[in-house]
Design an enzyme around this catalytic site. Structure first.
Site, short mmCIF file in Angstrom:
data_model
loop_
_atom_site.label_atom_id
_atom_site.label_comp_id
_atom_site.label_asym_id
_atom_site.label_seq_id
_atom_site.Cartn_x
_atom_site.Cartn_y
_atom_site.Cartn_z
N GLU A 27 0.83 -1.21 0.00
CA GLU A 27 0.00 0.00 0.00
C GLU A 27 0.86 1.27 0.00
O GLU A 27 2.08 1.22 0.21
CB GLU A 27 -0.92 0.00 1.22
CG GLU A 27 -0.16 0.01 2.52
CD GLU A 27 -0.88 0.80 3.61
OE1 GLU A 27 -1.31 1.94 3.34
OE2 GLU A 27 -0.98 0.27 4.73
N SER A 142 -13.09 1.76 10.46
CA SER A 142 -12.38 1.83 9.18
C SER A 142 -13.06 0.99 8.09
O SER A 142 -13.53 -0.13 8.35
CB SER A 142 -10.95 1.34 9.36
OG SER A 142 -10.28 1.34 8.12
N LYS A 161 -4.01 -1.88 14.58
CA LYS A 161 -3.17 -0.90 15.29
C LYS A 161 -3.65 -0.76 16.73
O LYS A 161 -4.84 -0.71 17.00
CB LYS A 161 -3.24 0.45 14.58
CG LYS A 161 -2.58 0.43 13.22
CD LYS A 161 -2.33 1.85 12.75
CE LYS A 161 -2.18 1.91 11.26
NZ LYS A 161 -3.40 1.63 10.51
N1 PSU Z 1 -0.12 0.51 8.53
C1 PSU Z 1 0.86 1.31 9.02
N2 PSU Z 1 0.69 2.67 8.89
C2 PSU Z 1 -0.41 3.22 8.27
C3 PSU Z 1 -1.43 2.36 7.75
C4 PSU Z 1 -1.23 1.00 7.91
O1 PSU Z 1 1.85 0.83 9.58
O2 PSU Z 1 -0.51 4.45 8.18
C5 PSU Z 1 -2.66 2.97 7.06
C6 PSU Z 1 -3.34 1.96 6.15
O3 PSU Z 1 -3.39 2.51 4.85
C7 PSU Z 1 -4.74 1.79 6.72
C8 PSU Z 1 -4.95 3.13 7.31
O4 PSU Z 1 -5.69 1.44 5.75
O5 PSU Z 1 -3.70 3.38 7.97
C9 PSU Z 1 -6.14 3.14 8.26
O6 PSU Z 1 -6.75 4.39 8.22
P1 PSU Z 1 -8.20 4.64 8.88
O7 PSU Z 1 -8.02 4.27 10.32
O8 PSU Z 1 -8.44 6.12 8.67
O9 PSU Z 1 -9.17 3.79 8.14
MN MN Z 2 -11.89 6.29 10.21
#
Ligand code: PSU
Ligand code: MN
Length: 308
Positions: A27, A142, A161
């Site tokens: 990604e 998410s 996370k």
């Molecule tokens: N993994 C990491 N750092 C990141 C991400 C994943 O180590 O920044 C990103 C991914 O692209 C994931 C996003 O889809 O964080 C999640 O964002 P949100 O919580 O806004 O959906």
């Molecule tokens: Mn979100």
């Protein structure tokens, strides 16, 4: 009436497609919104190199000037890492970005969509998005979770996370029918930490086992993917007890500053980087590289004859 999809493959990826070599999708939101310059670029390169050294071909995915790129050449990667204007694209906004000729980095959800379009069944990231703490009032869940339920890509992560509400994330994944697989241990890892305090619903100990489960879902006609939680290497781990109070501090700061929507995760990651004096970034880099290695092994299994 449908229109053709603007899609471009890098030379390395094109060759891999011709020869049937195993591909691993990567990604780009982690590059533009997850890590600071210049570590974002050196990490993106190191992750690609891990995939190559493990015998597969990396396909870093992003939308550049209205075209989905499957595999970036070194200049494109550097430009994306250096730029500040790339959007953070998910399922909701990727088509609009392409339609208007825009540039954006793909989150886990958007990368899964592009990988599937390019018939790449495996993808390595750091940590997936999930149910945020306080989601019972914010409704911040998410789109990564729903993507896992509908797009047949196996995503190798270091777990959700730790800034998230992990029990609620697991509940939603169960409701959505997403297999959550801890790799080589019983407990679900939690990104910077090998432990989350929660049993993973499934445990697998080999890339072949993960590949076979991926194939079996297809054989059953099940639409979604699989989530693999690969624990961060021991020497790079930040134990949960150490990181937990810093996460709480970062969450309080985000609330005080009224950070919402797409900004939440990037804000928390960069704030925790400051609070740990850079250690969280070192851990993040180690875990993505580790995930790239496992994803390559799964890709090799999946590119094989089909009998493990
Ligand atoms: N993994 C990491 N750092 C990141 C991400 C994943 O180590 O920044 C990103 C991914 O692209 C994931 C996003 O889809 O964080 C999640 O964002 P949100 O919580 O806004 O959906
Ligand atoms: Mn979100």
């Amino acid at each position: 009436m449908s229109i053709p999809l603007p899609l471009r493959f890098s030379r390395e990826v094109s060759e891999a497609r011709q020869t049937g070599a195993p591909l691993v999708a990567l990604e780009s939101t982690i590059i533009t919104h997850g890590m600071p310059w210049p570590d974002n670029l050196t990490t993106a390169r190191a992750v690609e190199d891990e995939v190559r050294a493990s015998g597969a071909v990396p396909a870093t995915i992003a939308v550049l000037d209205g075209v989905i790129h499957i595999g970036l050449d070194p200049d494109q990667l550097e430009k994306l890492a250096q730029g500040k204007d790339a959007a953070k694209l998910s399922r909701a906004d990727i088509a609009a970005c392409i339609a208007r000729g825009g540039t954006g980095a793909t989150t886990v959800a958007a990368t899964m969509i592009c990988a599937n379009t390019a018939r790449i069944p495996v993808f390595a990231t750091g940590g997936i998005g999930g149910v945020h703490r306080g989601a019972e009032t914010s409704f911040d869940i998410s789109a990564d979770l729903h993507e896992l339920a509908q797009t047949p890509v196996t995503v190798v992560s270091a777990g959700p996370k730790a800034i998230l509400d992990i029990p609620k994330t697991l509940e939603v994944l169960e409701t959505l029918g997403v297999p959550v697989i801890a790799y080589g241990q019983n407990e679900l890892p939690a990104f910077w930490s090998r432990k989350s305090g929660l049993q993973a619903p499934l445990r697998m100990d080999s890339p072949a086992e993960i590949a076979q489960a991926h194939r079996m879902r297809a054989a059953l006609g099940l639409p979604g993917g699989q989530l693999v939680g690969n624990p961060v290497p021991r020497d790079a781990e930040i134990p949960l007890e150490q990181i937990a109070p810093l996460i709480d501090q970062a969450l309080a700061e985000a609330e005080a500053r009224n950070i919402g929507q797409k900004l939440v995760t990037p804000f928390l990651l960069s704030h925790i980087l400051g609070l740990t004096g850079g250690r969280s970034l070192t851990t993040n880099i180690a875990l993505v590289r580790n995930n790239a290695r496992l994803a390559a092994k799964i890709a090799i299994e999946l590119a094989g004859s089909g009998s493990t």
